[in-house]
Motif scaffolding. Structure first.
Motif, mmCIF file in Angstrom:
data_model
loop_
_atom_site.group_PDB
_atom_site.id
_atom_site.type_symbol
_atom_site.label_atom_id
_atom_site.label_comp_id
_atom_site.label_asym_id
_atom_site.label_seq_id
_atom_site.Cartn_x
_atom_site.Cartn_y
_atom_site.Cartn_z
ATOM 1 N N ILE A 71 0.830 -1.212 0.000
ATOM 2 C CA ILE A 71 0.000 0.000 0.000
ATOM 3 C C ILE A 71 0.864 1.261 0.000
ATOM 4 O O ILE A 71 0.561 2.239 -0.678
ATOM 5 C CB ILE A 71 -0.979 -0.020 1.186
ATOM 6 C CG1 ILE A 71 -2.022 -1.114 0.938
ATOM 7 C CG2 ILE A 71 -1.633 1.330 1.408
ATOM 8 C CD1 ILE A 71 -2.889 -1.439 2.132
ATOM 9 N N LEU A 105 -3.913 2.414 -6.119
ATOM 10 C CA LEU A 105 -4.419 1.896 -4.845
ATOM 11 C C LEU A 105 -5.891 1.532 -4.917
ATOM 12 O O LEU A 105 -6.318 0.519 -4.367
ATOM 13 C CB LEU A 105 -4.159 2.913 -3.734
ATOM 14 C CG LEU A 105 -4.453 2.468 -2.313
ATOM 15 C CD1 LEU A 105 -3.650 1.228 -1.954
ATOM 16 C CD2 LEU A 105 -4.151 3.596 -1.346
ATOM 17 N N GLU A 132 -7.162 -1.981 -3.234
ATOM 18 C CA GLU A 132 -7.508 -1.799 -1.823
ATOM 19 C C GLU A 132 -8.586 -2.757 -1.329
ATOM 20 O O GLU A 132 -8.636 -3.066 -0.139
ATOM 21 C CB GLU A 132 -7.886 -0.345 -1.541
ATOM 22 C CG GLU A 132 -9.143 0.130 -2.231
ATOM 23 C CD GLU A 132 -9.353 1.624 -2.061
ATOM 24 O OE1 GLU A 132 -8.562 2.275 -1.358
ATOM 25 O OE2 GLU A 132 -10.310 2.146 -2.653
#
Length: 102
Positions: A11, A19, A23
């Motif tokens: 991350i 991201l 995620e």
């Protein structure tokens, strides 16, 4: 335990726009697999990028001419066994067009 260590590293090292694609993945392995999908190119795409680069290489002055010629020769070698291999006349044209117009 490995996921707990790997997830923050992954991350922290991807761009914000990337991201959002990873995620929702819980496991680090899943995140890495998604990153591979986003970034891997197939062999044909890679060859086309090299081919395109051949026509973009130009030297603006005599000082960096050898660097540009060396890069062109490397690209010729990488493309040698592909369907994008150039004939000798095309290679000469690429080399000539990369030289400075001084």
């Amino acid at each position: 335990a490995n996921d707990a260590m790997a997830n923050p590293i992954i991350i922290a090292n991807v761009a914000d726009k990337v991201l959002k694609f990873i995620e929702r993945r819980e496991k680090a392995f899943e995140k890495v697999e998604k990153l591979k999908q986003l970034y891997e190119r197939n062999e044909e795409e890679e060859h086309f990028i090299w081919y395109k680069r051949l026509y973009e290489l130009k030297t603006s002055n005599i000082n960096n001419t050898m660097d540009v010629i060396n890069e062109i020769m490397e690209l010729f070698n990488m493309l040698h066994d592909t369907n994008l291999n150039q004939n000798n006349l095309e290679k000469l044209t690429i080399l000539r067009n990369a030289l400075p117009n001084e």
